[in-house]
Design a protein around this motif. Structure first.
Motif, PDB file in Angstrom:
ATOM      1  N   GLY A  15      31.704  37.807  38.748  1.00  0.00           N
ATOM      2  CA  GLY A  15      32.267  38.948  38.003  1.00  0.00           C
ATOM      3  C   GLY A  15      33.769  38.819  37.806  1.00  0.00           C
ATOM      4  N   LEU A  16      34.328  39.812  37.095  1.00  0.00           N
ATOM      5  CA  LEU A  16      35.771  39.856  36.856  1.00  0.00           C
ATOM      6  C   LEU A  16      36.398  41.004  37.640  1.00  0.00           C
ATOM      7  N   TYR A  25      49.579  42.776  36.775  1.00  0.00           N
ATOM      8  CA  TYR A  25      48.155  42.718  37.114  1.00  0.00           C
ATOM      9  C   TYR A  25      47.521  41.433  36.588  1.00  0.00           C
ATOM     10  N   GLY A  26      46.621  40.855  37.397  1.00  0.00           N
ATOM     11  CA  GLY A  26      45.847  39.690  36.964  1.00  0.00           C
ATOM     12  C   GLY A  26      44.405  40.089  36.682  1.00  0.00           C
ATOM     13  N   LEU A  27      43.756  39.334  35.793  1.00  0.00           N
ATOM     14  CA  LEU A  27      42.327  39.537  35.512  1.00  0.00           C
ATOM     15  C   LEU A  27      41.621  38.294  36.033  1.00  0.00           C
ATOM     16  N   GLY A  28      40.980  38.436  37.213  1.00  0.00           N
ATOM     17  CA  GLY A  28      40.575  37.263  37.956  1.00  0.00           C
ATOM     18  C   GLY A  28      39.090  36.957  37.948  1.00  0.00           C
ATOM     19  N   ALA A  29      38.809  35.655  38.127  1.00  0.00           N
ATOM     20  CA  ALA A  29      37.436  35.178  38.293  1.00  0.00           C
ATOM     21  C   ALA A  29      37.467  33.940  39.180  1.00  0.00           C
ATOM     22  N   CYS A  37      34.879  32.321  33.981  1.00  0.00           N
ATOM     23  CA  CYS A  37      36.202  32.081  33.386  1.00  0.00           C
ATOM     24  C   CYS A  37      36.164  32.265  31.874  1.00  0.00           C
ATOM     25  N   LEU A  38      35.059  31.874  31.255  1.00  0.00           N
ATOM     26  CA  LEU A  38      34.940  32.092  29.807  1.00  0.00           C
ATOM     27  C   LEU A  38      34.948  33.580  29.473  1.00  0.00           C
ATOM     28  N   ARG A  39      34.394  34.387  30.387  1.00  0.00           N
ATOM     29  CA  ARG A  39      34.417  35.854  30.152  1.00  0.00           C
ATOM     30  C   ARG A  39      35.843  36.380  30.117  1.00  0.00           C
ATOM     31  N   ILE A  40      36.729  35.791  30.925  1.00  0.00           N
ATOM     32  CA  ILE A  40      38.140  36.218  30.890  1.00  0.00           C
ATOM     33  C   ILE A  40      38.695  35.998  29.483  1.00  0.00           C
ATOM     34  N   ASP A 154      32.591  45.268  32.164  1.00  0.00           N
ATOM     35  CA  ASP A 154      32.235  45.349  33.578  1.00  0.00           C
ATOM     36  C   ASP A 154      33.315  44.629  34.386  1.00  0.00           C
ATOM     37  N   ILE A 155      34.428  45.344  34.602  1.00  0.00           N
ATOM     38  CA  ILE A 155      35.552  44.770  35.342  1.00  0.00           C
ATOM     39  C   ILE A 155      35.903  45.712  36.476  1.00  0.00           C
ATOM     40  N   LEU A 156      35.962  45.216  37.694  1.00  0.00           N
ATOM     41  CA  LEU A 156      36.357  46.063  38.820  1.00  0.00           C
ATOM     42  C   LEU A 156      37.895  46.064  38.897  1.00  0.00           C
ATOM     43  N   VAL A 157      38.475  47.262  38.912  1.00  0.00           N
ATOM     44  CA  VAL A 157      39.941  47.358  38.914  1.00  0.00           C
ATOM     45  C   VAL A 157      40.417  47.830  40.289  1.00  0.00           C
TER      46      VAL A 157
END
Ligand code: TXA
Ligand code: MG
Length: 308
Positions: A15-16, A25-29, A37-40, A154-157
């Protein structure tokens, strides 16, 4: 389960997770998981040619991923964990190809923010993470910024209550004979030279674009920006600094504190962008900021944000 435990599981499961760092802030995988990573890239609308920074918990983890030379060892000792990204020769071929965008080098950094550090440790993998904003737009410095952008995803923040530097890490290329700054930040040329005991190069404005983050237009609000404004013109909204006289509601730092200005920059630009869009105001006028210390990096971001 704590929020960070939950987020670490998210990462492990492909997940992300959007997480605070001491910069933005970073958007991580999981950097080993190509699909994640492609979802990012999809979520950000990021061009596939623009590689991601991989976030590690330690020098050992970095040494698993890239070849560390003498310069790297010295700089890691001096500045990690912290806002310094090193571009190094890629060693570990299990890193997802999307992360490095076909290059044989990789950008690594170890963030000092405790939430980021714990997340990377608990994930058990190096975490690939660009800034958590749509490609080209202003970076996010608050959980709420991230939620606005990625509402349907669907990103957990992970939330945060610690102050930020507020602009992205310094990027230093160690794959060339003369260590070269590709993006300015809180750690400046002088700081690096003191540790390396030799001059560093600066290549932030290269038309051939070694690092796509060097692209001229970047970090931009939708509203146009006018720099070094002395007074407000009709149809503008102003962003002041110190005792400048634009008369806006916002001042990057009344006390002329450049660190405060950096940490306010993106949030205030976001607020003014929304304000301007809602009122059909065409331009945000910004007072001059001295190019001293982190002021240099602030001006780099503002200059790119102002490119039409
Ligand atoms: O402070 C930061 O660095 C934040 C936080 C989340 O860590 N991250 C960040 O990532 O700013 P991003 O993706 O917005 O910017 C990363 C920059 C891009 O300009 C990218 O082109 C460059 O790093 N980059 C990544 N890998 C590279 C490489 N192998 N060679 C040159 N530049 C690289
Ligand atoms: Mg970015």
């Amino acid at each position: 389960m704590s929020n960070i435990d939950k987020a670490a599981k998210y990462i492990r499961d492909g997940g992300l997770v959007a997480f605070p760092t001491e910069t933005v802030y970073g958007l991580g995988a999981d950097s080993y998981n190509q699909d994640a990573c492609l979802r990012i890239f999809r979520a950000k609308g990021r061009p596939a040619i623009n590689p991601l920074i991989v976030h590690v918990a330690s020098q050992n983890q970095a040494a698993d991923i890239a070849y560390l030379n003498d310069y790297a060892h010295k700089l890691i000792k001096a500045f990690w964990p912290g806002p310094l990204t090193l571009v190094l020769p890629l060693k570990n071929q299990n890193i997802a190809p999307a992360v490095v965008a076909g290059l044989d080098t990789i950008a690594l950094r170890s963030p000092s923010h405790p939430v980021a550090g714990e997340l990377i440790l608990k994930s058990g993998c190096p975490v690939a993470a660009p800034s958590a904003n749509p490609s080209g737009y202003i970076s996010a410095t608050k959980g709420e910024h991230v939620k606005e952008h990625f509402a349907g995803e669907d990103i957990l923040v992970l939330e945060d209550n610690i102050g930020y530097i507020g602009i992205e890490s310094t990027i230093l290329d160690l794959t060339v004979p003369v260590p070269t700054i590709l993006r300015s930040g809180f750690i400046d040329a002088h700081n690096l030279e003191q540790i390396l005991q030799k001059p560093v190069g600066v290549k932030e404005r290269d038309a051939t674009v070694k690092s796509p983050g060097m692209l001229e237009k970047h970090y931009s609000p939708i509203t146009r920006i006018r720099l070094n404004a002395l007074s407000l013109k009709v149809g503008e909204v102003g962003l002041d600094f110190g005792d400048s006289k634009l008369g806006g509601d916002y001042n990057l730092s009344k006390s002329v504190d450049l660190l405060e200005a950096a940490s306010n920059l993106y949030d205030m630009l976001r607020i003014l962008d929304k304000y301007a869009i809602n009122r059909n105001i065409k331009t945000i006028a910004i007072a001059a900021i001295p190019s001293i210390g982190i002021g240099y990096a602030i001006n780099d971001r503002l200059r790119r944000a102002s490119v039409l």
